[in-house]
Design an enzyme around this catalytic site. Structure first.
Site, PDB file in Angstrom:
ATOM      1  N   PHE B 121       0.792  -1.228  -0.093  1.00 40.86           N
ATOM      2  CA  PHE B 121      -0.037  -0.065  -0.109  1.00 40.86           C
ATOM      3  C   PHE B 121       0.900   1.195  -0.011  1.00 40.86           C
ATOM      4  O   PHE B 121       2.088   1.341   0.327  1.00 40.86           O
ATOM      5  CB  PHE B 121      -1.094  -0.082   1.299  1.00 40.86           C
ATOM      6  CG  PHE B 121      -2.175   0.108   0.909  1.00 40.86           C
ATOM      7  CD1 PHE B 121      -3.147  -0.888   0.139  1.00 40.86           C
ATOM      8  CD2 PHE B 121      -3.143   1.283   1.628  1.00 40.86           C
ATOM      9  CE1 PHE B 121      -4.353  -0.846  -0.185  1.00 40.86           C
ATOM     10  CE2 PHE B 121      -4.668   1.170   1.435  1.00 40.86           C
ATOM     11  CZ  PHE B 121      -5.075   0.534   0.581  1.00 40.86           C
ATOM     12  N   GLN B 234      -7.611  14.741   4.263  1.00 34.56           N
ATOM     13  CA  GLN B 234      -7.123  13.844   3.136  1.00 34.56           C
ATOM     14  C   GLN B 234      -8.009  13.509   1.935  1.00 34.56           C
ATOM     15  O   GLN B 234      -9.238  13.368   2.272  1.00 34.56           O
ATOM     16  CB  GLN B 234      -6.986  12.442   3.828  1.00 34.56           C
ATOM     17  CG  GLN B 234      -6.429  11.535   2.886  1.00 34.56           C
ATOM     18  CD  GLN B 234      -5.864  10.201   3.609  1.00 34.56           C
ATOM     19  OE1 GLN B 234      -6.671   9.296   3.769  1.00 34.56           O
ATOM     20  NE2 GLN B 234      -4.390  10.227   3.418  1.00 34.56           N
ATOM     21  N   HIS B 236      -8.441  11.446  -0.903  1.00 37.00           N
ATOM     22  CA  HIS B 236      -7.979  10.080  -1.528  1.00 37.00           C
ATOM     23  C   HIS B 236      -8.051  10.442  -2.847  1.00 37.00           C
ATOM     24  O   HIS B 236      -8.893  10.908  -3.469  1.00 37.00           O
ATOM     25  CB  HIS B 236      -9.105   9.040  -1.171  1.00 37.00           C
ATOM     26  CG  HIS B 236      -8.446   7.709  -1.384  1.00 37.00           C
ATOM     27  ND1 HIS B 236      -8.327   7.379  -2.700  1.00 37.00           N
ATOM     28  CD2 HIS B 236      -8.391   6.848  -0.582  1.00 37.00           C
ATOM     29  CE1 HIS B 236      -7.651   6.076  -2.396  1.00 37.00           C
ATOM     30  NE2 HIS B 236      -7.940   5.535  -1.242  1.00 37.00           N
ATOM     31  N   LEU B 250     -15.517   5.700  -3.397  1.00 34.32           N
ATOM     32  CA  LEU B 250     -13.760   5.209  -3.350  1.00 34.32           C
ATOM     33  C   LEU B 250     -13.720   4.321  -4.342  1.00 34.32           C
ATOM     34  O   LEU B 250     -14.395   3.228  -4.411  1.00 34.32           O
ATOM     35  CB  LEU B 250     -13.716   4.787  -1.816  1.00 34.32           C
ATOM     36  CG  LEU B 250     -12.232   4.646  -1.491  1.00 34.32           C
ATOM     37  CD1 LEU B 250     -11.586   5.993  -1.655  1.00 34.32           C
ATOM     38  CD2 LEU B 250     -12.166   4.050  -0.148  1.00 34.32           C
ATOM     39  N   GLU B 253      -7.101   1.842  -2.729  1.00 35.78           N
ATOM     40  CA  GLU B 253      -5.773   2.020  -3.179  1.00 35.78           C
ATOM     41  C   GLU B 253      -5.086   0.672  -3.777  1.00 35.78           C
ATOM     42  O   GLU B 253      -3.982   0.362  -4.031  1.00 35.78           O
ATOM     43  CB  GLU B 253      -4.905   2.565  -1.825  1.00 35.78           C
ATOM     44  CG  GLU B 253      -3.630   3.205  -2.257  1.00 35.78           C
ATOM     45  CD  GLU B 253      -3.066   4.054  -0.841  1.00 35.78           C
ATOM     46  OE1 GLU B 253      -3.719   4.724  -0.451  1.00 35.78           O
ATOM     47  OE2 GLU B 253      -2.129   3.649  -0.473  1.00 35.78           O
ATOM     48  N   ARG B 314      -0.834   9.626  -0.190  1.00 29.38           N
ATOM     49  CA  ARG B 314      -1.890   9.951  -0.854  1.00 29.38           C
ATOM     50  C   ARG B 314      -1.890  11.455  -1.150  1.00 29.38           C
ATOM     51  O   ARG B 314      -2.528  11.789  -2.109  1.00 29.38           O
ATOM     52  CB  ARG B 314      -3.281   9.423  -0.031  1.00 29.38           C
ATOM     53  CG  ARG B 314      -3.596   8.266   0.276  1.00 29.38           C
ATOM     54  CD  ARG B 314      -4.639   7.734   1.177  1.00 29.38           C
ATOM     55  NE  ARG B 314      -5.057   6.561   1.042  1.00 29.38           N
ATOM     56  CZ  ARG B 314      -5.862   5.990   1.885  1.00 29.38           C
ATOM     57  NH1 ARG B 314      -6.493   6.330   2.826  1.00 29.38           N
ATOM     58  NH2 ARG B 314      -6.238   4.685   1.557  1.00 29.38           N
ATOM     59  N   HIS B 380     -11.980  12.167   1.924  1.00 27.89           N
ATOM     60  CA  HIS B 380     -12.092  11.013   2.455  1.00 27.89           C
ATOM     61  C   HIS B 380     -12.022  10.957   3.847  1.00 27.89           C
ATOM     62  O   HIS B 380     -12.238  10.012   4.630  1.00 27.89           O
ATOM     63  CB  HIS B 380     -10.807  10.267   1.699  1.00 27.89           C
ATOM     64  CG  HIS B 380     -10.825   8.553   2.060  1.00 27.89           C
ATOM     65  ND1 HIS B 380     -11.920   8.002   1.834  1.00 27.89           N
ATOM     66  CD2 HIS B 380      -9.915   7.898   2.297  1.00 27.89           C
ATOM     67  CE1 HIS B 380     -11.647   6.629   2.288  1.00 27.89           C
ATOM     68  NE2 HIS B 380     -10.483   6.723   2.711  1.00 27.89           N
ATOM     69  N   ARG B 415      -2.336  10.724   6.543  1.00 27.29           N
ATOM     70  CA  ARG B 415      -2.563   9.336   7.065  1.00 27.29           C
ATOM     71  C   ARG B 415      -2.259   8.562   5.774  1.00 27.29           C
ATOM     72  O   ARG B 415      -2.714   8.547   4.673  1.00 27.29           O
ATOM     73  CB  ARG B 415      -3.916   9.235   7.461  1.00 27.29           C
ATOM     74  CG  ARG B 415      -4.117   7.616   7.750  1.00 27.29           C
ATOM     75  CD  ARG B 415      -5.464   7.473   8.520  1.00 27.29           C
ATOM     76  NE  ARG B 415      -6.635   7.547   7.436  1.00 27.29           N
ATOM     77  CZ  ARG B 415      -7.032   6.492   6.369  1.00 27.29           C
ATOM     78  NH1 ARG B 415      -6.348   5.365   6.301  1.00 27.29           N
ATOM     79  NH2 ARG B 415      -7.978   6.680   5.385  1.00 27.29           N
TER      80      ARG B 415
END
Lengths: 245, 603
Positions: B121, B234, B236, B250, B253, B314, B380, B415
């Site tokens: 990730f 954030q 995304h 969404l 990822e 991100r 997000h 994050r």
């Protein structure tokens, strides 16, 4: 008009309700839930409807669209003939609270009857992806309760006292078939969940938005396990007719 | 005797996502009489939508992983603004929390030797995300739910907490209403755990559900608690952009973790030109090298190549996508292309990313095994939130705890994917444990101030008063459009000042809101009340964003594009002591040398 969608939505409570017609603008890719949200924003701010993820992952927005059990967030408006009114009703099997919202609390009570996961003593927690696959199918369930809604035993015969419904047979199966689980829930499956009442018409499998093979992979194997201990006439007949099992 | 329904609990947990459920389980295990109060039905909270996985240095897919590497990745991911002790506890305790989920019945995908499989990730040095296809959040919430129902926790479903009650300086419980009947309900509690999630409904393009209306952030601020890091939101990088119906939804990822690549309309993999200084040398520099990395991942071998730049953190990827679109190199509907079809076989795509496959097929008429997806940034996650003691999760208000997205500090300025689910588990458990201990230390229940209750009740019925008034949906839509434009991915002083004025106007309009209908299950009324939380917290975000004159993580200033070392030494703290929301600068807690050495390593 082609740039409009006409909906007929249930308004009111269990005791008094009626179908009310609304028109909202049509958008590309629109789903039934979008249309319901447009009704809230434009015509009826107090229209009650449950939803959360709007992507088919949480199972909140279950309803009956043109009489068919559906997740409203995954049901495309352009699937229905343009110009025809689309009817949206709450799930029939559960008491209506208001508009499209039903009282599904009974399901949460059934869940409590199923003894929790009990790992084998001294396990090393190793098991293969193939073993995982079998129960991961059941664990895909998003608890939309559409299978409960469509099940004849619950919908037409109101046997909620005797039958836990497909959702909880799937849950019981996910525990019974867990490679590390050490409990035995077959008495619960037989007595509390009433597996014998299922007459394998597969309606639950047909409406499952997660495409879980509820009847074939969960209910029939449970019936077989139960029948190893107790006699089940439906399964006997099923075997006779299909030559399976 | 009482005018309103009233309950007494040692611990009241508000919110039943991962953090709330884990907190309630722990509080109950410590012998506290525990209430779990949630706005939706049990099992529908936002956690259910988490897709990619839960980050924990189990080292089952790569033996080189350790809590130290996870800690370092998290701090680098957060641009070093993280509360270091939270980041340390998180990295150290996440593996136990994940194994514990397995012991409670969670069925993660398996490695060849039967252990827990971990996937790559963004920002994580090694494959670290335990997962179940692309529905990890569902697995987590169901496991916690099924554990919780046998634990003696009392669950109050579809019950919204509006305000916290105070007894002097400490928390005394909460005031709220049943969604079904509209009747008010009081909870008298020795300790309260906020686990209410985020604030994403303040933005137009958002992956967040109706529940994310900043309830916990606002209630904590109103009750006198400090908020921290509120400027960091954030976006995304990969939300759906077409059709309008699913804009913002969404896309995990995990698509990039499984080899998916980002391309502009010229077919260029633009992330190669977007590797920031801090990460230079850590990512592949040619397509050939990136492809080699993907090939080793597919073959389950340790890669001899560096990872593709699509797996940068991100904030970096989201800004790069935005730049491509603004430069006119975007996709037809204002995004860029995310292509997995040319990297993996159709069978692999359907098996590893079944949710994405169905989502695109059914909602966008795109077959992702054949064609690329169109993607763009979507609001997000809120990094900022209630400032807590890193060990106990207690806020600056005695007896008030916070865990998960509503708390701040753990993630700093940005994050990493996968660190949210682990955050919920690690700090949910801690909040539950210390809330129970706090309650045990009290001889009697805090007292409830009836005058305070009456004023909350009057306020809550306000939207039924006006004969003429504005529709709550219109005000909400205007708020979202304004925040998207003025307080979005890239901000400027002019935009932020304009936003503050606009928020003043929206506040006035919210004062004249009319919900219509009656108090029974009335979403218009619920939204009318939520407007107050959203407007106040939008202002907190805007004021913090105006104060931080630099760019870092989830806060980018067009007029201050550089990251400033001096700003790297300070957090912004938000308070509302009276009618005004104020911002204060506070130095970061000093980090011990051994941890500092980990962070500095190879930088």
């Amino acid at each position: 008009m082609a740039d409009e969608v006409t909906l007929s939505i249930h308004r009111g409570t269990q005791e008094s309700g009626s179908m009310v017609e609304y028109k909202v603008p049509r958008q590309p890719g629109m789903v039934i839930l979008d249309a319901v949200h447009s009704v809230q924003a434009m015509h009826a701010p107090d229209l009650a409807c449950r939803w959360n993820c709007k992507a088919g992952k949480c199972g909140s927005c279950s309803g009956e669209v043109n009489g068919k059990p559906r997740l409203m967030c995954m049901d495309r408006v352009d699937k229905y003939p343009a110009g025809e009114t689309i009817t949206v009703r709450p799930m029939k099997t559960f008491p209506i609270i208001k508009d499209l919202v039903t009282d599904v609390s009974w399901n949460y009570e059934v869940n409590k009857k199923i003894p929790p996961f009990k790992p084998k003593a001294g396990t090393d927690w190793k098991f293969s992806q193939e073993e995982a696959n079998r129960i991961q199918e059941f664990r895909k369930c998003i608890e939309c309760f559409l299978c409960q809604d469509v099940c004849h035993v619950l919908r037409d015969h109101s046997k909620k006292e005797k039958f836990g419904g497909p959702r909880f047979l799937v849950r019981a199966a996910s525990l019974e078939m867990h490679p590390i689980d050490d409990d035995d829930r077959l008495e619960v499956v037989r007595k509390e969940l009433g597996v014998g009442l299922c007459n394998i018409t597969k309606c639950c499998t047909e409406v499952c938005p997660e495409h879980i093979h509820i009847t074939d992979n969960a209910i029939i194997p449970l019936k077989e396990r139960v029948v190893d201990r107790h006699y089940d006439p439906v399964l006997w007949l099923w075997r006779k007719v299909t030559g399976k099992g | 005797m009482n005018k309103y329904e009233q309950h007494e609990y040692d611990v009241m947990v508000v919110g039943a996502g991962g953090a709330g459920l884990r907190a309630a389980i722990e509080a109950s295990a410590h012998g506290a009489k525990t209430a779990l109060v949630c706005k939706s039905l049990l099992g529908k909270a936002h956690t259910v939508m988490a897709e990619g996985g839960v980050a924990a240095a189990l080292a089952s897919a790569d033996a080189r992983d350790s809590w130290q590497v996870h800690f370092r990745d998290t701090m680098r991911g957060g641009n070093f603004l993280n509360q270091w002790r939270m980041a340390q506890l998180h990295a150290q305790e996440a593996p136990d929390r994940v194994r514990e989920l397995q012991e409670w019945g969670a069925v993660f995908d398996r490695t060849k030797d039967g252990g827990i499989l971990q996937r790559n990730f963004g920002g994580h040095t090694y494959p670290r995300l335990a997962h179940v296809g692309d529905r990890t959040g569902l697995e987590m919430i169901r496991t916690l739910q099924d554990k919780g129902i046998h634990q003696g926790i009392d669950v109050f479903m579809e019950c919204t907490i509006r305000s916290l009650l105070k007894d002097g300086d400490r928390v005394a419980g909460g005031f709220g209403y049943w969604r079904e009947t509209g009747r008010f309900v009081l909870f008298n509690a020795k300790a309260v755990v906020l686990a209410t999630g985020g604030i994403g409904r303040c933005w137009e393009i958002s992956s967040n559900s109706w529940e994310y209306t900043a309830d916990g952030h606002a209630m904590a601020m109103w009750a006198g608690a400090d908020l921290v890091d509120m400027e960091f939101i954030q976006f995304h990088p990969t939300g759906m952009v077409w059709p309008p119906s699913v804009r913002g939804t969404l896309i995990t990822e995990g698509v990039r973790g499984e080899g998916g690549v980002l391309k502009n309309k010229d077919g260029e993999r633009f992330m190669f030109r977007n590797i920031p200084e801090m990460f230079r040398g850590d990512y592949a520099e040619t397509e050939e090298e990136a492809d080699r990395w993907v090939a080793s991942v597919i073959a389950n071998e340790r890669p001899d190549a560096r990872r593709p730049p699509e797996l940068l953190k991100r904030d970096v990827v989201a800004r790069a996508i935005r730049r491509e679109v603004i430069a006119g190199r975007g996709s037809p509907h204002g995004g860029v292309f995310l292509d997995i079809a040319s990297k993996r076989t159709p069978e692999e795509i359907v098996r590893k990313l079944p949710g994405m496959y169905h989502q695109f097929k059914e909602l966008a008429d795109v077959d992702i095994t054949k064609d690329p997806m169109e993607v763009g940034p979507t609001c997000h996650y809120m990094m900022g939130g209630v400032r807590v003691n890193p060990e106990t999760q207690e806020s600056t208000v005695p007896g008030l705890f916070a865990a998960g997205e509503v708390s701040g500090g753990m993630h700093g300025a940005n994050r990493l994917g996968g660190n949210s689910l682990s955050d919920l588990l690690v700090f949910g458990k801690r909040a539950g444990e210390f809330a129970a201990k706090h309650a045990k230390g009290m001889d009697s229940f805090p007292s409830i101030n009836q005058g305070e209750v009456e004023s909350f009740a009057r306020e809550a019925l306000g939207p039924f008063d006006p004969a003429e008034g504005e529709n709550p949906y219109t005000i909400h839509e205007d708020l979202r459009t304004m925040m998207q434009r003025r307080v979005g991915i890239v901000r400027s002083e002019d935009d932020l000042r304009f936003a503050l004025e606009e928020l003043g106007r929206l506040r006035e309009r919210a004062g004249r809101v009319k919900s219509g209908g009656n108090i029974q299950y009335n979403p218009g009324w619920h939204l009318a009340l939520d407007l107050w939380n959203m407007i106040d917290i939008s202002e907190a975000v805007t004021r913090a964003a105006l104060t931080r004159t630099e760019s870092r993580g989830g806060h980018t200033r067009e007029d201050f594009p550089e990251t400033d070392k001096e700003w790297g030494k300070r957090n912004l703290v938000i308070r509302k002591p009276g009618d005004e929301i104020i911002v204060a600068e506070e130095p970061l807690a000093p980090m011990p040398e051994d941890l500092q050495a980990l962070v500095n390593k190879a930088d």
